[in-house]
Design an enzyme around this catalytic site. Sequence first.
Site, PDB file in Angstrom:
ATOM      1  N   TYR A 196      -2.339 -12.802  -4.126  1.00 32.45           N
ATOM      2  CA  TYR A 196      -1.632 -12.190  -5.264  1.00 32.45           C
ATOM      3  C   TYR A 196      -0.125 -12.424  -5.211  1.00 32.45           C
ATOM      4  CZ  TYR A 196      -0.918  -8.300  -2.007  1.00 32.45           C
ATOM      5  OH  TYR A 196      -0.589  -7.543  -0.918  1.00 32.45           O
ATOM      6  N   ASN A 242     -11.314  -1.671   7.169  1.00 33.80           N
ATOM      7  CA  ASN A 242      -9.972  -1.603   6.559  1.00 33.80           C
ATOM      8  C   ASN A 242      -9.539  -0.171   6.245  1.00 33.80           C
ATOM      9  OD1 ASN A 242     -11.363  -0.999   4.188  1.00 33.80           O
ATOM     10  ND2 ASN A 242      -9.903  -2.105   2.921  1.00 33.80           N
ATOM     11  N   LYS A 271      -8.312  -5.476  11.990  1.00 26.50           N
ATOM     12  CA  LYS A 271      -9.520  -5.088  11.261  1.00 26.50           C
ATOM     13  C   LYS A 271     -10.792  -5.150  12.108  1.00 26.50           C
ATOM     14  CE  LYS A 271      -8.080  -5.951   6.510  1.00 26.50           C
ATOM     15  NZ  LYS A 271      -8.397  -6.577   5.226  1.00 26.50           N
ATOM     16  N   GLY A 286     -13.297 -20.498   2.128  1.00 25.62           N
ATOM     17  CA  GLY A 286     -12.732 -19.800   3.277  1.00 25.62           C
ATOM     18  C   GLY A 286     -13.781 -19.023   4.041  1.00 25.62           C
ATOM     19  N   SER A 327       0.809  -1.227   0.000  1.00 24.03           N
ATOM     20  CA  SER A 327       0.000   0.000   0.000  1.00 24.03           C
ATOM     21  C   SER A 327       0.844   1.279   0.000  1.00 24.03           C
ATOM     22  CB  SER A 327      -0.964  -0.008   1.184  1.00 24.03           C
ATOM     23  OG  SER A 327      -1.909  -1.040   1.000  1.00 24.03           O
ATOM     24  N   GLY A 367      -5.564 -11.682  -7.841  1.00 26.64           N
ATOM     25  CA  GLY A 367      -5.834 -10.960  -6.592  1.00 26.64           C
ATOM     26  C   GLY A 367      -5.226  -9.574  -6.494  1.00 26.64           C
ATOM     27  N   GLY A 372     -11.672 -13.078   7.424  1.00 27.32           N
ATOM     28  CA  GLY A 372     -12.050 -11.685   7.171  1.00 27.32           C
ATOM     29  C   GLY A 372     -12.218 -11.404   5.690  1.00 27.32           C
ATOM     30  N   THR A 381      -4.891  -3.158   8.675  1.00 31.30           N
ATOM     31  CA  THR A 381      -4.734  -4.526   8.178  1.00 31.30           C
ATOM     32  C   THR A 381      -4.534  -5.486   9.344  1.00 31.30           C
ATOM     33  OG1 THR A 381      -3.614  -5.879   6.512  1.00 31.30           O
ATOM     34  CG2 THR A 381      -2.224  -4.307   7.693  1.00 31.30           C
ATOM     35  N   ILE A 418      -8.003 -14.300  -4.311  1.00 36.59           N
ATOM     36  CA  ILE A 418      -7.592 -13.028  -3.712  1.00 36.59           C
ATOM     37  C   ILE A 418      -6.118 -13.062  -3.319  1.00 36.59           C
ATOM     38  CG2 ILE A 418      -9.953 -12.561  -2.923  1.00 36.59           C
ATOM     39  CD1 ILE A 418      -8.542 -12.768  -0.078  1.00 36.59           C
ATOM     40  N   ASP A 471     -12.821  -3.281   1.034  1.00 39.30           N
ATOM     41  CA  ASP A 471     -12.442  -4.568   0.434  1.00 39.30           C
ATOM     42  C   ASP A 471     -13.564  -5.126  -0.444  1.00 39.30           C
ATOM     43  OD1 ASP A 471      -9.872  -4.763   1.501  1.00 39.30           O
ATOM     44  OD2 ASP A 471     -10.579  -5.710   3.341  1.00 39.30           O
TER      45      ASP A 471
HETATM   46  P1  ATR Z   1      -8.211 -13.697   6.356  1.00 37.75           P
HETATM   47  O1  ATR Z   1      -8.613 -12.668   7.354  1.00 37.75           O
HETATM   48  O2  ATR Z   1      -7.088 -13.232   5.450  1.00 37.75           O
HETATM   49  O3  ATR Z   1      -9.351 -14.234   5.559  1.00 37.75           O
HETATM   50  P2  ATR Z   1      -8.109 -15.855   8.276  1.00 37.75           P
HETATM   51  O4  ATR Z   1      -9.159 -15.193   9.088  1.00 37.75           O
HETATM   52  O5  ATR Z   1      -6.925 -16.410   8.985  1.00 37.75           O
HETATM   53  O6  ATR Z   1      -7.521 -14.889   7.172  1.00 37.75           O
HETATM   54  O7  ATR Z   1      -8.821 -17.015   7.403  1.00 37.75           O
HETATM   55  C1  ATR Z   1      -8.074 -17.913   6.669  1.00 37.75           C
HETATM   56  C2  ATR Z   1      -9.017 -18.869   5.924  1.00 37.75           C
HETATM   57  O8  ATR Z   1      -8.190 -19.793   5.212  1.00 37.75           O
HETATM   58  C3  ATR Z   1      -9.918 -19.691   6.847  1.00 37.75           C
HETATM   59  O9  ATR Z   1     -11.138 -19.931   6.194  1.00 37.75           O
HETATM   60  C4  ATR Z   1      -9.129 -20.991   6.979  1.00 37.75           C
HETATM   61  O10 ATR Z   1      -9.916 -22.133   7.287  1.00 37.75           O
HETATM   62  P3  ATR Z   1     -10.307 -22.479   8.827  1.00 37.75           P
HETATM   63  O11 ATR Z   1     -11.431 -21.563   9.175  1.00 37.75           O
HETATM   64  O12 ATR Z   1     -10.699 -23.892   8.796  1.00 37.75           O
HETATM   65  O13 ATR Z   1      -9.073 -22.214   9.641  1.00 37.75           O
HETATM   66  C5  ATR Z   1      -8.548 -21.129   5.585  1.00 37.75           C
HETATM   67  N1  ATR Z   1      -7.372 -21.997   5.563  1.00 37.75           N
HETATM   68  C6  ATR Z   1      -6.123 -21.688   5.958  1.00 37.75           C
HETATM   69  N2  ATR Z   1      -5.293 -22.755   5.807  1.00 37.75           N
HETATM   70  C7  ATR Z   1      -6.062 -23.761   5.280  1.00 37.75           C
HETATM   71  C8  ATR Z   1      -5.801 -25.111   4.883  1.00 37.75           C
HETATM   72  N3  ATR Z   1      -4.579 -25.650   4.985  1.00 37.75           N
HETATM   73  N4  ATR Z   1      -6.816 -25.840   4.368  1.00 37.75           N
HETATM   74  C9  ATR Z   1      -8.064 -25.306   4.252  1.00 37.75           C
HETATM   75  N5  ATR Z   1      -8.378 -24.031   4.615  1.00 37.75           N
HETATM   76  C10 ATR Z   1      -7.389 -23.272   5.118  1.00 37.75           C
END
Ligand code: ATR
Length: 294
Positions: free
Chosen positions: A237, A99, A78, A140, A29, A258, A143, A74, A235, A115
């Site tokens: 990148y 954000n 957040k 996923g 940023s 992304g 956030g 960030t 998302i 976002d």
């Molecule tokens: P952000 O705010 O960037 O979205 P986050 O809150 O840490 O980051 O969320 C990460 C996402 O990636 C979550 O949905 C996580 O799944 P869980 O809720 O089960 O933890 C997913 N994720 C991360 N590593 C993973 C993996 N090895 N396999 C499947 N999902 C994964």
Amino acid sequence: MTDFANVPAHSGHTAVAGILGWPVAHSQSPRLHAYWLAEHGIDGAYIPLPVMPDRLADAIKGLRAFGFRGANVTIPFKEAVIPLIDELTPVARQIGAVNTLVIDAEGRITGTNTDAPGFLENLRHGAPQWRADRPAAVLGSGGAARAVCAALLGAGVPEVRLFNRTLGKAEVLAAHFRPHFAAAIRPLPLIPKVWEGSLADVGVVVNTTSLGTTGQPAIDLDLGFIPTDAVVADIVYNPLRTPFLAAAEARGLATVDGLGMLLFQARAGFHHWFGKMPEVTDDLRAFVLRAMGA
Ligand code: ATR
């Protein structure tokens, strides 16, 4: 002799913004805002603001004290920043995360979330053929998933199928969104059989997990069940062409990377702080990619 002619000079009236996070050294940023400031010849500065998590409240007071125009927020702040500010925009309330902070002349801080519009603008820019008339699949439930779900539901998709490794987290997200949108989020476990049986009518598939980021495992799912006219977006990148996007391209699917989300989400903040609505151009993209060493 060194030529200092192009060194930007700050006056006593420099408009200052920055990015609050821990860590923030990886953030692109500051570079992208520096590009826009130079492009528009604005007497402004946008600086990295690394804040240790237990000092967030002091940092927010500091923004007010120093007369900052605002800041981006960030990871990991957040959500934590919400009780420390004066007002939330409806979109920040829907998403449950902030954000972007905008600080007025009296020091009142409004938190918003760019976002979701950033994701949508990037999707529309990268895949103009995409229409919001079919369900969406989102991977996923963190956030980033909240912002993407808000964007897709706000655009009018009839349903979001939300796949997550931890089903409970997808259920919490769906419950949070229920009062805000007419269309529903359907939480689903991230297992191949369910994935394969839930894609026949989707118009877009979005990865919001960290899977596929450099150093992390790739998404291990069969993309053969995605309709051939659907769009696949990531998302992540770093790298720009994730294994997920590469696999989608290999199947002939349209893809959206992304980096554009990062660039598009930054426009509204720049506009609030520095008074000009900047554009996302190929030149800006190339500038940021060079800085990333890509
Ligand atoms: P952000 O705010 O960037 O979205 P986050 O809150 O840490 O980051 O969320 C990460 C996402 O990636 C979550 O949905 C996580 O799944 P869980 O809720 O089960 O933890 C997913 N994720 C991360 N590593 C993973 C993996 N090895 N396999 C499947 N999902 C994964």
